[in-house]
Design an enzyme around this catalytic site. Structure first.
Site, PDB file in Angstrom:
ATOM      1  N   LYS A  35     -13.335 -17.854  14.302  1.00 31.47           N
ATOM      2  CA  LYS A  35     -13.493 -19.234  13.835  1.00 31.47           C
ATOM      3  C   LYS A  35     -14.824 -19.362  13.090  1.00 31.47           C
ATOM      4  O   LYS A  35     -15.647 -18.439  13.137  1.00 31.47           O
ATOM      5  CB  LYS A  35     -13.443 -20.193  15.023  1.00 31.47           C
ATOM      6  N   ARG A 130     -13.134 -31.214  27.520  1.00 40.48           N
ATOM      7  CA  ARG A 130     -13.115 -31.353  26.069  1.00 40.48           C
ATOM      8  C   ARG A 130     -11.667 -31.475  25.600  1.00 40.48           C
ATOM      9  O   ARG A 130     -11.268 -32.477  25.063  1.00 40.48           O
ATOM     10  CB  ARG A 130     -13.817 -30.149  25.434  1.00 40.48           C
ATOM     11  N   TYR A 253     -46.405 -26.814   3.536  1.00 35.57           N
ATOM     12  CA  TYR A 253     -46.276 -28.239   3.841  1.00 35.57           C
ATOM     13  C   TYR A 253     -47.067 -28.607   5.092  1.00 35.57           C
ATOM     14  O   TYR A 253     -47.015 -27.897   6.099  1.00 35.57           O
ATOM     15  CB  TYR A 253     -44.804 -28.601   4.082  1.00 35.57           C
ATOM     16  N   MET A 301     -37.421 -25.280   2.027  1.00 39.27           N
ATOM     17  CA  MET A 301     -35.993 -25.303   1.703  1.00 39.27           C
ATOM     18  C   MET A 301     -35.509 -23.956   1.165  1.00 39.27           C
ATOM     19  O   MET A 301     -34.451 -23.463   1.545  1.00 39.27           O
ATOM     20  CB  MET A 301     -35.713 -26.414   0.683  1.00 39.27           C
TER      21      MET A 301
END
Ligand SMILES: *Cc1c(COP(=O)(O)O)cnc(C)c1O
Length: 356
Positions: A35, A130, A253, A301
């Site tokens: 998955k 669940r 940063y 990023m």
């Protein structure tokens, strides 16, 4: 040239991890859980390395069809079953096994006219809360499904909510055994940690996920490395800039890292937009020129800054391993306050994948 970040998938590690799993659960059948695009490794890149499995467990119908069209004739399990009754015809046509976890799915099966009968895994809610039918109704559900002409085989499936906790497992196994006593059938319960550490849970089929990819279900690499598991993915990139920084300067940063003396630093083309965790603190290891170096300041990023103090050979274009054989994804996950499951499955799908 495109950005130099690459994930390398080592097929031989997939094969040997699967062999190790089989040795832990001899005579059991294996659903290789693929998955979330094979935990970020991508289905097309891993499935051939797992050909010796008995079946593949996944979530999306199109992935099941991909496997069938590429010649996979073994079992395929849709872990969340179907999402729309229209899918049942396709599911029957491709001979897929489906999990049934809700009453609406039973109603849909009853109403369906199918050319081929279905293989069903009935989800028992034994404590995870669940999916599935609870202990009050599970036997009725099994009996009802057993009487339907649309169904050929039935299995009982459950999922452990805390498979590192023996008491919790025992509690769930007790409920399971109460059901099996009255309705003996194919059984499928164990995820990675239950496979490794709780052999009584093995049932008929096991469902390994994270250990196939060579990461630990409890976040502790040592707990699986002693069994010989190997990391499947190496995430690597290159240095694309080098800076010489004076003492008492702040890096990146918010200036969270201050140089105490002169430093040579390197900038890697990889950041949180690529899936590297933004929470990785100063000191998180990377591997460059056969030594460990460390991250300085905040992950950006698209870039990570590292210390080149002890890497005299590092130059622009040097390869850097973010995780893989030398730097375990479990360690990066722990330092970032998460699990390898999240880091691997969230790896950006834009990243080039090389199969080795
Ligand atoms: C993801 C998943 C697994 C595999 O879990 P691991 O801890 O990765 O081995 C097994 N069963 C179900 C139902 C799952 O959703």
């Amino acid at each position: 040239m495109s950005r130099p970040i690459t994930a390398i998938i080592k097929t031989s590690s997939l094969e040997s991890n699967l062999d190790i799993i089989r040795s832990h659960a001899p005579n059991k059948k294996i659903w290789s859980v693929v998955k979330a695009n094979a935990y970020g490794h991508r289905l097309h890149a891993v499935w051939k390395g797992l050909k010796k499995t008995d079946g593949f467990a996944l979530l999306n119908l199109h992935e099941a069809i991909f496997l069938r069209k590429n010649g996979w004739k073994g079992a395929i399990l849709l872990l969340e079953g179907f999402f729309n009754p229209k899918e049942l015809t396709i599911i029957a046509y491709y001979n897929l096994t489906i999990t049934i976890h809700s009453k609406w799915q039973i109603q849909a099966i009853k109403r369906a006219t199918l050319k081929f009968p279905l293989n069903i895994y009935v989800k028992f809610n034994s404590g995870m809360n669940r999916f599935g039918f609870n202990e009050k109704i599970i036997l009725n559900v099994l009996e009802e499904l057993n009487s339907l002409k649309q169904i050929s085989t039935l299995a009982l499936m459950t999922h452990f909510s805390d498979s590192n906790n023996i008491e919790k497992i025992k509690e769930q196994m007790k409920k399971i055994n109460n059901v099996i006593q009255y309705f003996p059938c194919t059984q499928c319960y164990a995820n990675s940690s239950a496979i490794l550490w709780h052999p009584k849970t093995h049932g008929t089929w096991i469902r390994p996920g994270i250990i196939l990819y060579g990461a630990s279900p409890n976040g502790n690499w040592k707990d699986i490395s002693r069994n010989g598991f190997q990391p499947v993915m190496t995430l690597q990139s290159k240095l694309i800039a080098i800076q010489k920084i004076s003492a008492q300067e702040y890096i990146g940063y918010k200036g969270t890292y201050k140089t105490e003396k002169k430093r040579r630093i390197g900038i890697i083309a990889c950041g949180y937009a690529d899936g590297y965790p933004r929470n990785a603190p100063t000191g998180t290891p990377v591997w460059i020129h056969n030594t460990k170096s460390r991250i300085l300041g905040k992950v950006c990023m698209d870039t990570i800054t590292i210390d080149l103090q002890h890497c005299p050979y590092a130059k622009i274009g040097s390869n850097v391993e973010l995780w893989g054989k030398n730097i375990k994804v479990d360690e990066i996950a722990t330092l970032s306050g998460t699990l390898s499951y999240e880091l691997l499955s969230k790896l950006s799908q834009k990243i080039k994948m090389k199969i080795q």
